[in-house]
Design an enzyme around this catalytic site. Structure first.
Site, PDB file in Angstrom:
ATOM      1  N   LYS A 163      66.386  41.932  60.003  1.00 10.40           N
ATOM      2  CA  LYS A 163      65.808  40.807  59.262  1.00 10.40           C
ATOM      3  C   LYS A 163      64.785  41.299  58.237  1.00 10.40           C
ATOM      4  O   LYS A 163      64.776  40.851  57.096  1.00 10.40           O
ATOM      5  CB  LYS A 163      65.165  39.824  60.259  1.00 10.40           C
ATOM      6  CG  LYS A 163      64.603  38.575  59.629  1.00 10.40           C
ATOM      7  CD  LYS A 163      64.547  37.432  60.617  1.00 10.40           C
ATOM      8  CE  LYS A 163      63.404  37.506  61.590  1.00 10.40           C
ATOM      9  NZ  LYS A 163      62.090  37.175  60.979  1.00 10.40           N
ATOM     10  N   SER A 164      63.929  42.228  58.626  1.00  2.00           N
ATOM     11  CA  SER A 164      62.873  42.707  57.713  1.00  2.00           C
ATOM     12  C   SER A 164      63.495  43.363  56.481  1.00  2.00           C
ATOM     13  O   SER A 164      63.075  43.106  55.344  1.00  2.00           O
ATOM     14  CB  SER A 164      61.997  43.740  58.428  1.00  2.00           C
ATOM     15  OG  SER A 164      61.291  43.127  59.467  1.00  2.00           O
ATOM     16  N   ARG A 221      63.607  42.110  52.401  1.00  4.44           N
ATOM     17  CA  ARG A 221      63.126  43.012  51.345  1.00  4.44           C
ATOM     18  C   ARG A 221      64.231  43.335  50.345  1.00  4.44           C
ATOM     19  O   ARG A 221      63.962  43.507  49.146  1.00  4.44           O
ATOM     20  CB  ARG A 221      62.571  44.290  51.981  1.00  4.44           C
ATOM     21  CG  ARG A 221      61.207  44.056  52.660  1.00  4.44           C
ATOM     22  CD  ARG A 221      60.889  45.143  53.655  1.00  4.44           C
ATOM     23  NE  ARG A 221      59.543  45.039  54.230  1.00  4.44           N
ATOM     24  CZ  ARG A 221      59.174  44.194  55.195  1.00  4.44           C
ATOM     25  NH1 ARG A 221      60.048  43.329  55.708  1.00  4.44           N
ATOM     26  NH2 ARG A 221      57.932  44.200  55.657  1.00  4.44           N
ATOM     27  N   GLY A 233      58.260  33.436  57.776  1.00  5.17           N
ATOM     28  CA  GLY A 233      56.934  33.965  57.450  1.00  5.17           C
ATOM     29  C   GLY A 233      57.039  35.196  56.559  1.00  5.17           C
ATOM     30  O   GLY A 233      56.275  35.355  55.597  1.00  5.17           O
ATOM     31  N   ARG A 286      51.328  28.014  59.931  1.00  6.84           N
ATOM     32  CA  ARG A 286      50.917  29.424  60.001  1.00  6.84           C
ATOM     33  C   ARG A 286      49.934  29.784  58.877  1.00  6.84           C
ATOM     34  O   ARG A 286      50.042  29.261  57.769  1.00  6.84           O
ATOM     35  CB  ARG A 286      52.159  30.326  59.951  1.00  6.84           C
ATOM     36  CG  ARG A 286      53.085  30.050  61.122  1.00  6.84           C
ATOM     37  CD  ARG A 286      54.331  30.907  61.089  1.00  6.84           C
ATOM     38  NE  ARG A 286      54.025  32.305  61.289  1.00  6.84           N
ATOM     39  CZ  ARG A 286      54.945  33.268  61.226  1.00  6.84           C
ATOM     40  NH1 ARG A 286      56.205  32.969  60.950  1.00  6.84           N
ATOM     41  NH2 ARG A 286      54.607  34.523  61.424  1.00  6.84           N
ATOM     42  N   SER A 291      49.385  44.355  59.840  1.00  5.42           N
ATOM     43  CA  SER A 291      50.403  43.397  59.413  1.00  5.42           C
ATOM     44  C   SER A 291      51.219  43.953  58.258  1.00  5.42           C
ATOM     45  O   SER A 291      50.703  44.179  57.163  1.00  5.42           O
ATOM     46  CB  SER A 291      49.756  42.076  58.999  1.00  5.42           C
ATOM     47  OG  SER A 291      50.721  41.283  58.317  1.00  5.42           O
ATOM     48  N   GLN A 309      53.450  42.325  56.774  1.00  2.51           N
ATOM     49  CA  GLN A 309      53.627  41.264  55.770  1.00  2.51           C
ATOM     50  C   GLN A 309      52.483  41.298  54.758  1.00  2.51           C
ATOM     51  O   GLN A 309      52.714  41.196  53.554  1.00  2.51           O
ATOM     52  CB  GLN A 309      53.704  39.901  56.453  1.00  2.51           C
ATOM     53  CG  GLN A 309      54.949  39.759  57.308  1.00  2.51           C
ATOM     54  CD  GLN A 309      55.038  38.433  58.033  1.00  2.51           C
ATOM     55  OE1 GLN A 309      54.118  37.624  57.980  1.00  2.51           O
ATOM     56  NE2 GLN A 309      56.138  38.209  58.721  1.00  2.51           N
ATOM     57  N   ASP A 348      57.209  41.661  67.847  1.00  5.03           N
ATOM     58  CA  ASP A 348      58.124  40.525  68.035  1.00  5.03           C
ATOM     59  C   ASP A 348      58.843  40.576  69.392  1.00  5.03           C
ATOM     60  O   ASP A 348      59.596  39.655  69.726  1.00  5.03           O
ATOM     61  CB  ASP A 348      59.179  40.509  66.920  1.00  5.03           C
ATOM     62  CG  ASP A 348      58.566  40.157  65.571  1.00  5.03           C
ATOM     63  OD1 ASP A 348      57.492  39.520  65.548  1.00  5.03           O
ATOM     64  OD2 ASP A 348      59.160  40.519  64.541  1.00  5.03           O
ATOM     65  N   ARG A 407      53.030  32.364  70.416  1.00  7.10           N
ATOM     66  CA  ARG A 407      53.965  32.987  71.370  1.00  7.10           C
ATOM     67  C   ARG A 407      53.322  33.384  72.683  1.00  7.10           C
ATOM     68  O   ARG A 407      54.043  33.651  73.656  1.00  7.10           O
ATOM     69  CB  ARG A 407      54.620  34.224  70.720  1.00  7.10           C
ATOM     70  CG  ARG A 407      55.713  33.848  69.760  1.00  7.10           C
ATOM     71  CD  ARG A 407      56.514  35.043  69.292  1.00  7.10           C
ATOM     72  NE  ARG A 407      57.578  34.568  68.421  1.00  7.10           N
ATOM     73  CZ  ARG A 407      58.134  35.283  67.453  1.00  7.10           C
ATOM     74  NH1 ARG A 407      57.742  36.524  67.229  1.00  7.10           N
ATOM     75  NH2 ARG A 407      59.099  34.769  66.719  1.00  7.10           N
TER      76      ARG A 407
END
Ligand code: S3P
Length: 442
Positions: free
Chosen positions: A21-22, A26, A94, A122, A167, A169, A319, A350
């Site tokens: 997914k990451s 990108r 996110g 968020r 992070s 992100q 995660d 979570r």
């Protein structure tokens, strides 16, 4: 759509992990910024990535799925992103919204970002505030939440920034904004987070330097630069592979192989932890694909025992704590997972969602501000888990139900499609007994 997981058979077979997914996010964003045509193979066709693809079209990129399943992106290149006509809806993603905010900041434009109920709860200030230091202005809801409108004149100044949390992100958003500044933008990471942005920026022709700094690193990018299109081959997602892996470890008689799993050390903390718990996990056939090492993982049912997960490992498995908690529920002894307060600001809180999932199915669990502890043993099951629009809580609950005395249900299975659209067929093909229903679970 609700779902119920009944007792599984011994799992067997060979499956392929879905695209990461990451890296998929990108590839869409860097491809949209680049000059020329980027081709992406192995893309995760999950709802989160499709939201990012549509967002990139809103900013001016041309994106198409080809007949062979690859994706082409004709990037905006030197012309840059344009102001989107309507709101940019990032759905549940996110990573999508935060990286796009960073990328968009470097161009003269105005954009309003929206998302679903989970994304709208968020915090975005962690990205918008450093971007404001670089020169953008923004308006957001209380606590920096969506909808948020970002305005940039496209003349940012470089930033030297030390994020308060590990992070990827935040790091990525700042580096992407730094591409369109006149100078060097630096992110000092106290603890190493996933390094896909820096690796991929290099592949797209940016001048990126990475230097070790204590337990973390200092990443610098030199602007201004127009990225050059390249081809991206997306490796399999270790965070998705985690679900069949824990299912096989906890289901008696299981013996499976998961192919094509990315083994980047910034992502494999779960595999290390499960191995310490006594898991039979053997990785072989190591090879390189799309600049990442991938391997096939052979997993057998194992007698697991509780461990204390080192807090410093959290960024490499942030995660994976919900699914680790399921392994812990079937292990002997107690597993202690702390130093993970960041989990409270993921797709759901979570920490409380995982604790509620376990307690509602008869597993003794203690909640702390920064984590939880799980006492393993037989699992009663019988609960209906509230998923709070969180795909990883939904999938973790269904893996718990594969070996509990009574079935485990979830209120909403639709979010699973954000990261693992083939979850049901892949799991049931291995031997799970998960049934979906259009009627909401009681
Ligand atoms: C991601 C980074 C992590 C992770 C998320 C994906 C990324 O978030 O939880 O699912 O692709 O950069 P943080 O960077 O906020 O820890």
């Amino acid at each position: 759509m609700s779902a119920t997981s009944h007792r599984a058979q011994a799992l067997s077979g060979t499956v392929r992990a879905p695209g990461d997914k990451s890296i998929s996010h990108r590839s869409m964003i860097l491809g949209a910024m680049a000059e020329g045509t980027t081709t992406v193979t192995g893309l995760l066709e999950g709802a989160d990535i499709l939201s990012t693809a549509v967002a990139m079209q809103d900013f001016g990129a041309q994106i198409e799925r080809q007949k062979d399943g690859s994706w082409t992106i004709i990037g905006c290149g030197k012309a840059g992103f344009k102001s989107p006509e309507g709101d940019v809806d990032c759905g549940n993603a996110g990573t999508g919204v935060r990286l796009i905010m960073g990328a968009a900041s470097g161009y003269a434009l105005k954009a309003t970002f929206t998302g679903d109920a989970s994304l709208s709860s968020r915090p975005m200030g962690r990205v918008l505030d450093p971007l404001a230091e670089m020169g953008v202005t923004y308006e957001a809801q209380a606590g920096g939440r969506l909808p948020a409108t970002l305005t940039s004149d496209g003349k940012l100044t470089p930033l030297d920034y030390t994020p308060p949390h590990a992070s990827a992100q935040v790091k990525s958003a700042i580096l992407l904004a730094g591409l369109n500044t006149d100078g060097v933008t630096v992110v000092n990471e106290p603890t190493l987070s996933r390094d896909h942005t820096e690796n991929m920026l290099k592949a797209f022709g940016a001048e990126v330097t990475v230097k070790a700094q204590g337990a973390g690193q200092k990443v610098s990018v030199k602007g201004p630069v127009t990225l050059k299109a390249t081809n991206v081959n997306v490796p399999g997602d270790p965070s998705s592979a985690a679900f069949p892996i824990v299912a096989a470890l906890t289901t008696p008689g299981s013996d499976i192989v998961i192919e094509n799993v990315m083994m980047n050390p910034t992502r494999t903390g779960l595999f290390e932890t499960l191995t310490e718990m006594g898991a039979y996990l053997r990785s072989d056939n190591f090879r390189t694909s799309g600049g990442e090492v991938i391997a096939d993982i052979h997993v057998k049912h194992s007698k697991l025992h509780g461990v204390t997960v080192p807090e410093g490992r959290a960024p490499s498995m942030i995660d994976e704590y919900p699914i680790l908690a399921i392994a812990a529920a079937y292990a002997s002894g107690t597993t202690i997972m702390r130093g993970i307060a960041e989990m409270r600001v993921k797709e759901s809180d979570r920490i409380s969602a995982t604790v509620a999932l376990l307690v509602g199915n008869g597993v003794e669990t203690s909640e702390y501000d920064d984590g939880f502890a799980v006492k393993g043993g037989a699992v009663a099951g019988g609960g209906t888990v509230i998923t709070h629009h969180d795909h990883r809580i939904a999938m973790s609950a269904l893996i718990l139900g594969m070996n509990s005395n009574q079935a485990v249900s979830i209120d909403d299975a639709s979010m699973i499609a954000t990261s693992f659209p083939t979850f049901f067929e892949l799991m049931n093909g291995l031997g799970a007994n998960i049934k979906t229903s259009k009627v909401a679970a009681a």
